[in-house]
Design a protein around this motif. Sequence first.
Motif, PDB file in Angstrom:
ATOM      1  N   THR A 274     -10.357  11.320   6.134  1.00  0.00           N
ATOM      2  CA  THR A 274     -10.328  12.303   5.046  1.00  0.00           C
ATOM      3  C   THR A 274      -9.654  13.588   5.510  1.00  0.00           C
ATOM      4  O   THR A 274      -9.556  13.864   6.706  1.00  0.00           O
ATOM      5  CB  THR A 274     -11.746  12.668   4.546  1.00  0.00           C
ATOM      6  OG1 THR A 274     -12.415  13.434   5.560  1.00  0.00           O
ATOM      7  CG2 THR A 274     -12.554  11.416   4.210  1.00  0.00           C
ATOM      8  N   VAL A 275      -9.246  14.401   4.539  1.00  0.00           N
ATOM      9  CA  VAL A 275      -8.617  15.688   4.877  1.00  0.00           C
ATOM     10  C   VAL A 275      -9.650  16.638   5.470  1.00  0.00           C
ATOM     11  O   VAL A 275      -9.329  17.502   6.288  1.00  0.00           O
ATOM     12  CB  VAL A 275      -7.925  16.287   3.632  1.00  0.00           C
ATOM     13  CG1 VAL A 275      -8.922  16.771   2.604  1.00  0.00           C
ATOM     14  CG2 VAL A 275      -6.963  17.401   4.019  1.00  0.00           C
ATOM     15  N   PHE A 276     -10.923  16.469   5.103  1.00  0.00           N
ATOM     16  CA  PHE A 276     -11.995  17.295   5.674  1.00  0.00           C
ATOM     17  C   PHE A 276     -12.180  16.950   7.154  1.00  0.00           C
ATOM     18  O   PHE A 276     -12.345  17.834   8.004  1.00  0.00           O
ATOM     19  CB  PHE A 276     -13.299  17.072   4.908  1.00  0.00           C
ATOM     20  CG  PHE A 276     -13.260  17.549   3.494  1.00  0.00           C
ATOM     21  CD1 PHE A 276     -13.581  18.862   3.174  1.00  0.00           C
ATOM     22  CD2 PHE A 276     -12.884  16.698   2.467  1.00  0.00           C
ATOM     23  CE1 PHE A 276     -13.541  19.315   1.869  1.00  0.00           C
ATOM     24  CE2 PHE A 276     -12.840  17.141   1.156  1.00  0.00           C
ATOM     25  CZ  PHE A 276     -13.164  18.452   0.855  1.00  0.00           C
ATOM     26  N   ALA A 277     -12.152  15.648   7.456  1.00  0.00           N
ATOM     27  CA  ALA A 277     -12.257  15.199   8.844  1.00  0.00           C
ATOM     28  C   ALA A 277     -11.045  15.672   9.643  1.00  0.00           C
ATOM     29  O   ALA A 277     -11.158  15.991  10.831  1.00  0.00           O
ATOM     30  CB  ALA A 277     -12.367  13.675   8.904  1.00  0.00           C
ATOM     31  N   SER A 278      -9.893  15.736   8.983  1.00  0.00           N
ATOM     32  CA  SER A 278      -8.673  16.186   9.642  1.00  0.00           C
ATOM     33  C   SER A 278      -8.800  17.632  10.086  1.00  0.00           C
ATOM     34  O   SER A 278      -8.436  17.995  11.208  1.00  0.00           O
ATOM     35  CB  SER A 278      -7.474  16.031   8.701  1.00  0.00           C
ATOM     36  OG  SER A 278      -6.297  16.445   9.327  1.00  0.00           O
TER      37      SER A 278
ATOM     38  N   SER B  39       3.015  20.670   4.908  1.00  0.00           N
ATOM     39  CA  SER B  39       3.411  21.010   6.271  1.00  0.00           C
ATOM     40  C   SER B  39       2.253  21.571   7.094  1.00  0.00           C
ATOM     41  O   SER B  39       2.408  21.846   8.280  1.00  0.00           O
ATOM     42  CB  SER B  39       4.556  22.036   6.259  1.00  0.00           C
ATOM     43  OG  SER B  39       5.709  21.492   5.646  1.00  0.00           O
ATOM     44  N   ARG B  40       1.098  21.746   6.475  1.00  0.00           N
ATOM     45  CA  ARG B  40      -0.085  22.162   7.228  1.00  0.00           C
ATOM     46  C   ARG B  40      -0.433  21.076   8.252  1.00  0.00           C
ATOM     47  O   ARG B  40      -0.313  19.883   7.961  1.00  0.00           O
ATOM     48  CB  ARG B  40      -1.278  22.351   6.287  1.00  0.00           C
ATOM     49  CG  ARG B  40      -1.246  23.613   5.435  1.00  0.00           C
ATOM     50  CD  ARG B  40      -2.388  23.592   4.422  1.00  0.00           C
ATOM     51  NE  ARG B  40      -3.690  23.461   5.064  1.00  0.00           N
ATOM     52  CZ  ARG B  40      -4.537  24.473   5.295  1.00  0.00           C
ATOM     53  NH1 ARG B  40      -4.190  25.705   4.950  1.00  0.00           N
ATOM     54  NH2 ARG B  40      -5.702  24.268   5.861  1.00  0.00           N
ATOM     55  N   LEU B  41      -0.869  21.484   9.423  1.00  0.00           N
ATOM     56  CA  LEU B  41      -1.184  20.513  10.468  1.00  0.00           C
ATOM     57  C   LEU B  41      -2.286  19.558  10.048  1.00  0.00           C
ATOM     58  O   LEU B  41      -2.187  18.350  10.303  1.00  0.00           O
ATOM     59  CB  LEU B  41      -1.583  21.244  11.761  1.00  0.00           C
ATOM     60  CG  LEU B  41      -1.907  20.354  12.968  1.00  0.00           C
ATOM     61  CD1 LEU B  41      -0.746  19.427  13.298  1.00  0.00           C
ATOM     62  CD2 LEU B  41      -2.271  21.210  14.176  1.00  0.00           C
ATOM     63  N   ASP B  42      -3.325  20.053   9.367  1.00  0.00           N
ATOM     64  CA  ASP B  42      -4.394  19.146   8.948  1.00  0.00           C
ATOM     65  C   ASP B  42      -3.900  18.124   7.926  1.00  0.00           C
ATOM     66  O   ASP B  42      -4.335  16.966   7.926  1.00  0.00           O
ATOM     67  CB  ASP B  42      -5.620  19.902   8.428  1.00  0.00           C
ATOM     68  CG  ASP B  42      -5.336  20.874   7.296  1.00  0.00           C
ATOM     69  OD1 ASP B  42      -4.156  21.028   6.892  1.00  0.00           O
ATOM     70  OD2 ASP B  42      -6.290  21.517   6.815  1.00  0.00           O
ATOM     71  N   ALA B  43      -2.936  18.520   7.076  1.00  0.00           N
ATOM     72  CA  ALA B  43      -2.364  17.585   6.107  1.00  0.00           C
ATOM     73  C   ALA B  43      -1.526  16.516   6.806  1.00  0.00           C
ATOM     74  O   ALA B  43      -1.588  15.333   6.451  1.00  0.00           O
ATOM     75  CB  ALA B  43      -1.514  18.331   5.078  1.00  0.00           C
ATOM     76  N   VAL B  44      -0.753  16.915   7.809  1.00  0.00           N
ATOM     77  CA  VAL B  44       0.083  15.961   8.547  1.00  0.00           C
ATOM     78  C   VAL B  44      -0.783  14.964   9.309  1.00  0.00           C
ATOM     79  O   VAL B  44      -0.519  13.756   9.309  1.00  0.00           O
ATOM     80  CB  VAL B  44       1.044  16.699   9.504  1.00  0.00           C
ATOM     81  CG1 VAL B  44       1.819  15.703  10.371  1.00  0.00           C
ATOM     82  CG2 VAL B  44       2.024  17.567   8.720  1.00  0.00           C
ATOM     83  N   VAL B  45      -1.843  15.441   9.938  1.00  0.00           N
ATOM     84  CA  VAL B  45      -2.772  14.562  10.667  1.00  0.00           C
ATOM     85  C   VAL B  45      -3.416  13.559   9.700  1.00  0.00           C
ATOM     86  O   VAL B  45      -3.559  12.375  10.014  1.00  0.00           O
ATOM     87  CB  VAL B  45      -3.845  15.398  11.395  1.00  0.00           C
ATOM     88  CG1 VAL B  45      -4.985  14.523  11.924  1.00  0.00           C
ATOM     89  CG2 VAL B  45      -3.217  16.183  12.543  1.00  0.00           C
ATOM     90  N   TYR B  46      -3.767  14.027   8.521  1.00  0.00           N
ATOM     91  CA  TYR B  46      -4.328  13.150   7.486  1.00  0.00           C
ATOM     92  C   TYR B  46      -3.302  12.114   7.042  1.00  0.00           C
ATOM     93  O   TYR B  46      -3.613  10.924   6.918  1.00  0.00           O
ATOM     94  CB  TYR B  46      -4.782  14.006   6.300  1.00  0.00           C
ATOM     95  CG  TYR B  46      -5.256  13.225   5.098  1.00  0.00           C
ATOM     96  CD1 TYR B  46      -6.377  12.401   5.171  1.00  0.00           C
ATOM     97  CD2 TYR B  46      -4.580  13.325   3.882  1.00  0.00           C
ATOM     98  CE1 TYR B  46      -6.819  11.702   4.054  1.00  0.00           C
ATOM     99  CE2 TYR B  46      -5.019  12.633   2.765  1.00  0.00           C
ATOM    100  CZ  TYR B  46      -6.141  11.827   2.851  1.00  0.00           C
ATOM    101  OH  TYR B  46      -6.574  11.116   1.747  1.00  0.00           O
TER     102      TYR B  46
END
Length: 205
Positions: free
Chosen positions: A108-112, A94-101
């Motif tokens: 990548t999740v790093f780019a997210s 549910s983290r925003l960076d995970a959802v964007v990924y």
Amino acid sequence: MTKRIDAKYKINRRLGVNLWGRPKSPLNNRDYKPGQHGQRRAGKLSDYGIQLHAKQKLKGYYGNINERQFRKVYQEAVRRRGDTGENLIGLLESRLDAVVYRMKLVPTVFASRQFVNHGHILVNGKRVNIPSYQVKVGDVIEVKDRSKELLIVLESIKSGERDIPDYIEVDAKGTKGTYLRVPTLSEVPYPVQMEPNLVVEFYSR
């Protein structure tokens, strides 16, 4: 570029798994740990070592989250009703960076994390630049209009490297989506086996 982004494939080699299932991972050619002693035969892990390895895999997968942040997520998972391991996965997804990924807006999740930090993402029409922001069921996540033509977004949307999971609905253009539900462990498309139960055991010692 942060050291975390620079060293993402070192995480793969250190843990001995292709954590994100990427074809570029050096582990595909060198399936041993980095360093001069990397090719030595690994000894058998203790129970503690197995639990630690499971924790490192989960932390690494979500952009190498630092220990303070990860423990905070775990403590929230314990506080909630239900299975702590499942709660942990739900909170991480549910983290925003995970959802964007997961929406395939970035490769990548790093780019997210960087993409969110730079203010390219809107949640329910409002700019959010906190990667750890907890997305709620029904929230609409979209790329800001001025960012929709960025090369990283266009290339990632067209990429066939990953599929968008069922718990996120994305529009035809691929730049706007809705978080439909919090996923269970079995629904999350991990390229490697994740064992949140071992993470719970690690913190419960």
